[in-house]
Design a protein around this motif. Structure first.
Motif, mmCIF file in Angstrom:
data_model
loop_
_atom_site.group_PDB
_atom_site.id
_atom_site.type_symbol
_atom_site.label_atom_id
_atom_site.label_comp_id
_atom_site.label_asym_id
_atom_site.label_seq_id
_atom_site.Cartn_x
_atom_site.Cartn_y
_atom_site.Cartn_z
ATOM 1 N N PRO A 239 -2.885 -19.216 32.369
ATOM 2 C CA PRO A 239 -4.161 -18.441 32.269
ATOM 3 C C PRO A 239 -5.435 -19.099 32.426
ATOM 4 O O PRO A 239 -5.388 -20.105 31.439
ATOM 5 C CB PRO A 239 -3.854 -17.509 31.252
ATOM 6 C CG PRO A 239 -2.399 -17.476 30.927
ATOM 7 C CD PRO A 239 -1.953 -18.910 31.024
ATOM 8 N N ARG B 257 -8.773 -14.072 25.298
ATOM 9 C CA ARG B 257 -8.030 -14.016 26.635
ATOM 10 C C ARG B 257 -9.162 -14.400 27.885
ATOM 11 O O ARG B 257 -9.039 -13.541 28.773
ATOM 12 C CB ARG B 257 -7.327 -12.667 26.470
ATOM 13 C CG ARG B 257 -5.936 -12.460 25.973
ATOM 14 C CD ARG B 257 -5.720 -11.266 25.891
ATOM 15 N NE ARG B 257 -6.575 -10.483 25.082
ATOM 16 C CZ ARG B 257 -6.247 -9.079 24.421
ATOM 17 N NH1 ARG B 257 -5.279 -8.468 24.993
ATOM 18 N NH2 ARG B 257 -7.235 -8.420 24.094
ATOM 19 N N GLU C 297 -0.900 -8.563 35.674
ATOM 20 C CA GLU C 297 -2.068 -9.228 35.322
ATOM 21 C C GLU C 297 -2.579 -9.281 33.887
ATOM 22 O O GLU C 297 -3.706 -9.426 33.449
ATOM 23 C CB GLU C 297 -3.264 -8.740 36.311
ATOM 24 C CG GLU C 297 -3.166 -9.067 37.873
ATOM 25 C CD GLU C 297 -4.139 -8.391 38.632
ATOM 26 O OE1 GLU C 297 -4.688 -7.700 38.162
ATOM 27 O OE2 GLU C 297 -3.999 -8.774 39.844
ATOM 28 N N ARG C 298 -1.876 -8.276 33.125
ATOM 29 C CA ARG C 298 -2.402 -8.180 31.633
ATOM 30 C C ARG C 298 -2.091 -9.420 30.985
ATOM 31 O O ARG C 298 -1.050 -10.067 30.930
ATOM 32 C CB ARG C 298 -1.510 -6.935 31.229
ATOM 33 C CG ARG C 298 -2.072 -6.719 29.709
ATOM 34 C CD ARG C 298 -1.126 -5.981 28.837
ATOM 35 N NE ARG C 298 -1.027 -4.442 29.538
ATOM 36 C CZ ARG C 298 0.316 -3.642 29.360
ATOM 37 N NH1 ARG C 298 0.841 -3.806 28.329
ATOM 38 N NH2 ARG C 298 0.186 -2.504 29.958
ATOM 39 N N ARG C 299 -3.310 -9.789 30.036
ATOM 40 C CA ARG C 299 -2.929 -10.723 29.129
ATOM 41 C C ARG C 299 -2.890 -10.336 27.857
ATOM 42 O O ARG C 299 -3.559 -9.641 27.344
ATOM 43 C CB ARG C 299 -4.306 -11.709 29.388
ATOM 44 C CG ARG C 299 -4.504 -12.665 30.763
ATOM 45 C CD ARG C 299 -5.592 -13.344 30.454
ATOM 46 N NE ARG C 299 -5.427 -14.476 29.682
ATOM 47 C CZ ARG C 299 -6.321 -15.357 29.636
ATOM 48 N NH1 ARG C 299 -7.444 -15.498 30.369
ATOM 49 N NH2 ARG C 299 -6.269 -16.482 28.526
ATOM 50 N N GLU C 300 -1.645 -10.857 27.167
ATOM 51 C CA GLU C 300 -1.191 -10.397 25.900
ATOM 52 C C GLU C 300 -2.143 -11.239 24.886
ATOM 53 O O GLU C 300 -2.411 -12.341 25.409
ATOM 54 C CB GLU C 300 -0.046 -10.166 25.598
ATOM 55 C CG GLU C 300 0.928 -9.873 26.540
ATOM 56 C CD GLU C 300 0.878 -8.197 26.549
ATOM 57 O OE1 GLU C 300 0.308 -7.724 25.525
ATOM 58 O OE2 GLU C 300 1.252 -7.336 27.176
#
Length: 273
Positions: A16, A193, A262-265
Motif C-alpha cells: 500500500p 494508512r 480498497e479498504r486499508r485496515e
C-alpha cells in the motif's frame, strides 16, 4: 498564518502507498507533533520536507524565502572536531565572514556549549545540542525534529523542552515520548494508512477524539460488511441475479466488492513510552 502547505503527497514502494494524496499545513510559530505507528512514514516525511528524500509527487506551497532545518534522529558516529566547526556547517551560503561568525557564536551560546569543545569528548546529550545549534544557525522558519529526546536523561529533556518553547520558529517533531508530546504539542498531525489528519487539540484530547473516530469507523465497516455478505448470498442464487431487472443490483455488488478490496485496515498501534 500558514507557513507551509503540502498537497498531493504520494509515495509508494511495495504494498500500500506510504502517502496516498496526503495533505497538511504548518502555521507560523506553532509546535506540531507528527504521530503514527512505527514504519508508517514519519521520518520519510521529515526527510522529504528537508529535501533529503523525494516523493512520487508533491506540491509544497511556501514563500521562496522560507527556510527549513532538520535535526535527524541519530547522532552521526563520525561527529568530530570543535563545536565551532560543526555548527558552522549549518550556515547558509552568501553570508559575510563576520556575520557568519557572529551567528555561530550566538547559536553555540544558546545551547550552552563552548566553541572550542571537542565533539568526540561530549556526552550524547551535548552532541545533540551541537547538532541543534548547527540547525538553528541557518535561522530556519521551520525546524524538523526526529525523536529529539532519544537517549536523553530527564534534565536534558527538561532543558530541550524549555529551549524549544523559546524558539521563534515553527516546529514539526516526531516523538514517542508521551510526556514530551503532552508538554510541547499545540496540534497533532496523524499519519494513518497514507492519509494525514489534523487534530487541533492537546495530546490527551486527541487520544479521546481518535478513539471515538475509530469506534465510529468500526461500526461503519461492520454495517458495510454485513450488507456485502447479504449481497454475496443473493448473487449465489444464480438465475435470479441474471434477470434484466436485477442488473443494477449486480453492478452495485461489484462496486461494494471494489470498495471492500480498497479498504486499508489499521496495522498496529502507536507505541508511546
Amino acid at each position: 498564518m500558514s507557513l507551509l502547505e503540502v498537497k498531493d503527497l504520494r509515495l509508494s514502494f511495495s504494498g500500500p502507498p506510504l502517502f496516498d494524496n496526503a495533505a497538511f499545513n504548518i502555521a507560523e510559530r506553532e509546535c506540531v507533533c507528527l504521530m503514527g505507528r512505527n514504519g508508517c512514514g514519519k521520518t520519510t516525511l521529515l526527510k522529504i520536507l528537508a529535501g533529503e528524500a523525494s516523493a512520487d509527487s508533491i506540491e509544497i506551497i511556501k514563500s521562496p524565502h522560507t527556510h527549513i532545518a532538520y535535526l535527524p534522529q541519530e547522532v552521526p558516529t563520525d561527529l568530530r572536531g570543535e563545536v565551532f566547526a560543526v555548527v558552522s556547517q549549518g550556515l547558509r551560503s552568501g553570508l559575510e565572514s563576520y556575520e557568519g561568525e557572529v551567528l555561530v557564536h550566538t547559536a553555540i551560546s544558546r545551547v550552552e556549549l563552548e566553541p572550542t569543545d571537542l565533539c568526540e569528548n561530549l556526552s550524547g546529550g551535548q552532541k545533540r545540542r551541537a547538532l541543534l545549534a548547527r540547525a538553528l544557525v541557518s535561522q530556519p522558519d521551520l525546524l524538523l525534529l526526529d525523536e529529539p529526546t532519544n537517549h536523553l536523561d530527564i534534565p536534558s529533556i527538561d532543558w530541550l523542552e524549555n529551549f524549544v518553547k523559546r524558539l521563534d520558529c515553527a516546529v514539526l517533531f516526531v516523538s514517542h515520548d508521551r510526556a514530551f508530546v503532552r508538554n510541547m504539542a499545540t496540534r497533532i498531525l496523524e499519519l494513518d494508512r497514507g492519509q494525514i489528519s489534523s487534530w487541533d487539540a492537546s495530546y490527551d484530547r486527541y487520544l479521546e477524539l481518535r478513539e471515538a473516530r475509530l469506534e465510529a469507523e468500526e461500526r461503519q465497516n461492520a454495517l458495510f460488511d454485513k450488507k456485502l455478505a447479504a449481497e454475496e448470498v443473493w448473487i449465489r442464487q444464480g438465475i435470479k441475479a441474471r434477470r434484466t431487472r436485477n442488473e443494477g443490483r449486480v453492478r452495485a455488488l461489484q462496486k461494494l466488492r471494489q470498495e471492500r478490496s480498497e479498504r486499508r485496515e489499521r496495522q498496529g498501534q502507536v507505541k508511546m513510552r
